[in-house]
Design an enzyme around this catalytic site. Structure first.
Site, PDB file in Angstrom:
ATOM      1  N   GLU A 142       0.812  -1.223   0.000  1.00 21.09           N
ATOM      2  CA  GLU A 142       0.000   0.000   0.000  1.00 21.09           C
ATOM      3  C   GLU A 142       0.843   1.269   0.000  1.00 21.09           C
ATOM      4  OE1 GLU A 142      -3.657  -0.184   0.689  1.00 21.09           O
ATOM      5  OE2 GLU A 142      -3.741  -2.367   0.748  1.00 21.09           O
TER       6      GLU A 142
HETATM    7  C1  LIG Z   1      -8.040  -1.159   5.065  1.00 19.38           C
HETATM    8  N1  LIG Z   1      -7.165  -1.906   4.224  1.00 19.38           N
HETATM    9  C2  LIG Z   1      -7.629  -2.468   3.105  1.00 19.38           C
HETATM   10  N2  LIG Z   1      -8.798  -2.262   2.710  1.00 19.38           N
HETATM   11  N3  LIG Z   1      -6.732  -3.291   2.459  1.00 19.38           N
HETATM   12  C3  LIG Z   1      -7.122  -4.013   1.393  1.00 19.38           C
HETATM   13  O1  LIG Z   1      -8.246  -3.922   0.928  1.00 19.38           O
HETATM   14  N4  LIG Z   1      -6.188  -4.840   0.890  1.00 19.38           N
HETATM   15  C4  LIG Z   1      -6.470  -5.699  -0.215  1.00 19.38           C
END
Ligand SMILES: CNC(=N)NC(=O)NC
Length: 305
Positions: A142
């Site tokens: 991320e």
């Molecule tokens: C709050 N973190 C997320 N929503 N992470 C993801 O959706 N990862 C696939």
């Protein structure tokens, strides 16, 4: 055949893994997360699986050593035909790859610790899930992404090749904006089996854009990204939040809203369309339709109707 992939490990007051492996709608379960990357070659990564495990870590590390629910439940899940992936990263991860050497070390650590048990390495690497092997590795990067993920993935694939009679997978969860800062380099330069795009939490490319008819939902553009990647045959999944509270405001789609999206894109791209990914299992479980289906079950019905 399309698949339903779902994340598990970070759900509020979540049930143990085997509980979800009883659900026939789930095909691929991503265990989240290896959320701390090795600081340097020779250092160990760290893990977090929410309310699971017993709180103990291997001395001098943040790698959980007492995940008994997980090592007990993986055989149950495999017996029920589930594909179990270990997910690297996650929203709150301390993640950073700063060299090729670190990327190779990290890949080796993951393989010898979470891949097939190899007697030659049991006194060098821990076995957090004991004798269980995961079916592959998912990259939910991320932030701080970019370089060296291709190196890590190529290293993992070289280990996969040492077990020609077994199938192992690599998957990734990019944000929907193209190019995804964190994973576009890896997708271009290393072989992914599944790409589940997070069509939520990012305006201007989300599944909500499809519903609003803004024209900016970009599944079609992701098909082009895959066709230009190291694996043009990779399967592309529609990533969705499994409940209102599972994503930022406005990004949740009801099953009624999801159906036309799936029909449209399964029809447009039958070869690339891999299925649906959901964030995440506990939200899905607690989000029942009027006729008592979990959100994942509602999605499975959409995939198969
Ligand atoms: C709050 N973190 C997320 N929503 N992470 C993801 O959706 N990862 C696939």
């Amino acid at each position: 055949k399309t698949n339903l992939a779902i994340y598990w490990g970070q759900g509020p007051n979540q049930q143990r893994l085997s509980h979800f492996c009883e659900e026939t709608s789930l095909d691929i379960i991503n265990l989240g997360f290896i959320n701390i990357f090795p600081e340097a070659v020779g250092k160990w990564p760290g893990s977090n699986f929410g309310n699971q495990c017993d709180g103990n870590v291997y001395p001098g590390s943040e790698l959980l050593s007492g995940c008994h629910q997980i090592w007990e439940d993986i055989p149950v899940c495999k017996e029920k035909g589930k594909t179990i992936m270990l997910s690297i990263g996650g929203e709150t991860a301390w993640e950073y790859l700063s060299s090729e050497l670190q990327a190779v070390w990290f890949a080796d650590f993951l393989w010898y610790s979470f891949g097939p048990q190899n007697e030659a390495y049991t006194d060098t690497y821990p076995r957090p899930f004991q004798t269980n092997s995961v079916d592959g590795f998912d990259f939910d990067i991320e932030h701080d992404g970019g370089a060296f993920y291709a190196t890590m993935i190529n290293r993992l694939r070289s280990h996969f090749a040492e077990y020609p009679d077994q199938t192992f997978y690599i998957s990734g969860a990019p944000q929907c904006q193209i190019p995804d800062t964190q994973l576009s380099n890896a997708i271009s330069n290393s072989f992914f089996d599944f790409i589940w795009v997070q069509f939520y939490n990012t305006a201007g490319c989300s599944a909500r854009d499809f519903v609003e008819g803004t024209g900016s939902f970009n599944f079609g553009n992701w098909v082009d990204v895959i066709k230009a990647s190291s694996n043009p045959e990779a399967k592309l999944f529609v990533g969705l939040p499994a409940a209102e509270a599972a994503a930022n405001v406005g990004y949740y789609l009801t099953p009624t809203e999801v159906a036309p999206l799936v029909e449209t894109y399964m029809e447009l791209y039958p070869k690339q369309f891999g299925g649906i990914m959901l964030w995440e299992a506990t939200y899905s479980e607690n989000n029942l339709s009027p006729d008592g289906l979990t959100y994942a079950e509602s999605m499975k019905e959409i995939l198969y109707n």
